[in-house]
Design a protein around this motif. Structure first.
Motif, PDB file in Angstrom:
ATOM      1  N   THR A 202       0.830  -1.203   0.000  1.00  0.00           N
ATOM      2  CA  THR A 202       0.000   0.000   0.000  1.00  0.00           C
ATOM      3  C   THR A 202       0.864   1.254   0.000  1.00  0.00           C
ATOM      4  O   THR A 202       0.595   2.221  -0.730  1.00  0.00           O
ATOM      5  CB  THR A 202      -0.936  -0.006   1.224  1.00  0.00           C
ATOM      6  N   ASN A 206       1.063   4.163  -2.893  1.00  0.00           N
ATOM      7  CA  ASN A 206       0.844   5.586  -2.631  1.00  0.00           C
ATOM      8  C   ASN A 206       2.047   6.439  -3.023  1.00  0.00           C
ATOM      9  O   ASN A 206       1.888   7.604  -3.393  1.00  0.00           O
ATOM     10  CB  ASN A 206       0.495   5.794  -1.156  1.00  0.00           C
ATOM     11  N   GLY A 210      -0.159   7.939  -5.415  1.00  0.00           N
ATOM     12  CA  GLY A 210      -0.944   8.571  -4.361  1.00  0.00           C
ATOM     13  C   GLY A 210      -1.622   9.858  -4.768  1.00  0.00           C
ATOM     14  O   GLY A 210      -2.667  10.226  -4.222  1.00  0.00           O
ATOM     15  N   ASN A 213      -4.619   8.270  -7.317  1.00  0.00           N
ATOM     16  CA  ASN A 213      -5.353   7.060  -6.961  1.00  0.00           C
ATOM     17  C   ASN A 213      -4.869   6.535  -5.607  1.00  0.00           C
ATOM     18  O   ASN A 213      -4.324   5.440  -5.508  1.00  0.00           O
ATOM     19  CB  ASN A 213      -5.160   5.995  -8.057  1.00  0.00           C
ATOM     20  N   PRO A 214      -5.052   7.301  -4.544  1.00  0.00           N
ATOM     21  CA  PRO A 214      -4.492   6.896  -3.243  1.00  0.00           C
ATOM     22  C   PRO A 214      -5.254   5.733  -2.622  1.00  0.00           C
ATOM     23  O   PRO A 214      -6.465   5.572  -2.837  1.00  0.00           O
ATOM     24  CB  PRO A 214      -4.644   8.160  -2.396  1.00  0.00           C
ATOM     25  N   ARG A 215      -4.541   4.915  -1.866  1.00  0.00           N
ATOM     26  CA  ARG A 215      -5.157   3.892  -1.031  1.00  0.00           C
ATOM     27  C   ARG A 215      -5.131   4.375   0.416  1.00  0.00           C
ATOM     28  O   ARG A 215      -4.172   5.018   0.839  1.00  0.00           O
ATOM     29  CB  ARG A 215      -4.408   2.560  -1.161  1.00  0.00           C
ATOM     30  N   TYR A 216      -6.159   4.025   1.168  1.00  0.00           N
ATOM     31  CA  TYR A 216      -6.279   4.536   2.531  1.00  0.00           C
ATOM     32  C   TYR A 216      -5.112   4.037   3.383  1.00  0.00           C
ATOM     33  O   TYR A 216      -4.843   2.845   3.464  1.00  0.00           O
ATOM     34  CB  TYR A 216      -7.607   4.100   3.157  1.00  0.00           C
ATOM     35  N   GLN A 217      -4.440   4.978   4.048  1.00  0.00           N
ATOM     36  CA  GLN A 217      -3.282   4.645   4.890  1.00  0.00           C
ATOM     37  C   GLN A 217      -3.146   5.743   5.936  1.00  0.00           C
ATOM     38  O   GLN A 217      -2.605   6.799   5.685  1.00  0.00           O
ATOM     39  CB  GLN A 217      -2.006   4.553   4.038  1.00  0.00           C
ATOM     40  N   ARG A 218      -3.693   5.495   7.127  1.00  0.00           N
ATOM     41  CA  ARG A 218      -3.673   6.485   8.189  1.00  0.00           C
ATOM     42  C   ARG A 218      -3.362   5.802   9.515  1.00  0.00           C
ATOM     43  O   ARG A 218      -3.544   4.604   9.677  1.00  0.00           O
ATOM     44  CB  ARG A 218      -5.035   7.184   8.315  1.00  0.00           C
ATOM     45  N   LYS A 219      -2.922   6.605  10.483  1.00  0.00           N
ATOM     46  CA  LYS A 219      -2.796   6.112  11.846  1.00  0.00           C
ATOM     47  C   LYS A 219      -2.942   7.293  12.794  1.00  0.00           C
ATOM     48  O   LYS A 219      -2.766   8.451  12.399  1.00  0.00           O
ATOM     49  CB  LYS A 219      -1.446   5.413  12.076  1.00  0.00           C
ATOM     50  N   LEU A 275      -8.939  -4.187   4.501  1.00  0.00           N
ATOM     51  CA  LEU A 275      -8.475  -3.035   5.258  1.00  0.00           C
ATOM     52  C   LEU A 275      -8.046  -3.532   6.624  1.00  0.00           C
ATOM     53  O   LEU A 275      -8.821  -4.220   7.307  1.00  0.00           O
ATOM     54  CB  LEU A 275      -9.582  -1.979   5.377  1.00  0.00           C
TER      55      LEU A 275
END
Length: 299
Positions: A202, A206, A210, A213-219, A275
């Protein structure tokens, strides 16, 4: 040149950081650096050959050598070895399906048990199932939610990982709704390879795509949480994350289909989609005084 140097410096620091927890796992499992180096060389060559061929041309030993920095002789040896069966003296052999397929099938059965009202009690909770009831018992659950996996094999697997237990009257009761191996490192190490690879893939996507066409990647992370507050946060995080994952699972389950048969040109493409959520903690780094601040405040 300066930008390239800076990129290499940042990349090297990132690789060193991700290798630290990996190397703790490897050292704990008694894997030597020589063994790690051999794996790294092999996978480097595999990726260079499979993912970095020039469009319209076949992969070549020479190109893999240039990309990897290994000699053509070394690349040739690794390519030849990759086609040979591997036997290690004393190695454990896991019979049956590959770990990922076994993981997916078992997870689907557990999720079905939690979601499917056919297998619930009057209060709407997963009920203990009669292993001999072919209509609403354990066999029916497995056939409905695991595809063609043999019922006995699924039961043995779920008992092995501690997800179910036998009751005194012989029924099968749900003990843990998540497929997480309770004993032994084999499956947990396989999950290490799956989950970390997914996260890195992922991040790689990104980096490359990113912007459009971003893929979800959070913290979410804070640097100095008191240790006495952690039990409450662990409980909050687990309950909230479980609720979200169950919602996402319902959506995916409603859209899941069987894989097309080999040679089926009518079916559209299928993708492995998911996810993931994970919890982490480590000691907070000590703050260092800021030499540019005359008050001596920490930075």
């Amino acid at each position: 040149m300066e930008v390239h140097t800076r990129l290499q410096t940042v990349l090297e620091a990132a690789v060193a950081r991700l290798l630290r927890p990996l190397f703790r796992v490897l050292l704990r499992q008694s894997m030597s650096f020589v063994a790690f180096e051999a794996i790294a060389k092999r996978v480097y060559v595999e990726v260079a050959m499979q993912d970095f061929a020039i469009e319209g041309k076949k992969s070549s030993i020479s190109r893999a050598s240039i990309l990897s920095g290994l000699t053509r002789k070394e690349v040739t040896r690794l390519v030849v070895e990759a086609t040979q069966p591997v036997h290690r003296e004393g190695a454990d052999v896991i019979e049956g399906e590959p770990p990922r397929q076994r993981y997916n099938r078992a997870a689907r059965v557990l999720t079905g048990w939690v979601r499917d009202a056919t297998f619930h009690d009057a209060a709407g909770n997963p009920r203990p199932l009669d292993p001999n009831d072919t209509a609403t018992g354990f066999g029916a659950l497995v056939r409905r939610h695991s595809g063609d996996m043999p019922v006995r094999a699924m039961l043995d697997e779920l008992l092995r990982v501690g997800a179910v237990r036998r009751t005194e009257d012989g029924r099968i009761a749900l003990q843990n709704a998540a497929y997480v191996p309770a004993d032994g490192p084999l499956d947990k190490l396989d999950i290490l390879g799956q989950d970390v690879a997914d996260l890195i893939a992922t991040i790689d996507h990104n980096i490359q795509h990113g912007a459009d066409n971003p893929r979800y990647q959070r913290k979410v992370m804070y640097e100095a949480i008191p240790a006495e507050a952690l039990p409450a946060f662990r409980q909050l995080g687990a309950s909230q994350a479980q609720r979200l994952l169950e919602q996402l699972d319902r959506w995916l389950a409603d859209h899941d289909t069987d894989l097309p048969a080999p040679g089926d040109t009518q079916a559209g493409p299928r993708l492995r989609v998911g996810l993931g959520i994970y919890y982490f903690e480590e000691p907070a780094a000590a703050r260092t005084p800021d030499p540019t601040d005359p008050t001596g405040a920490s930075s």
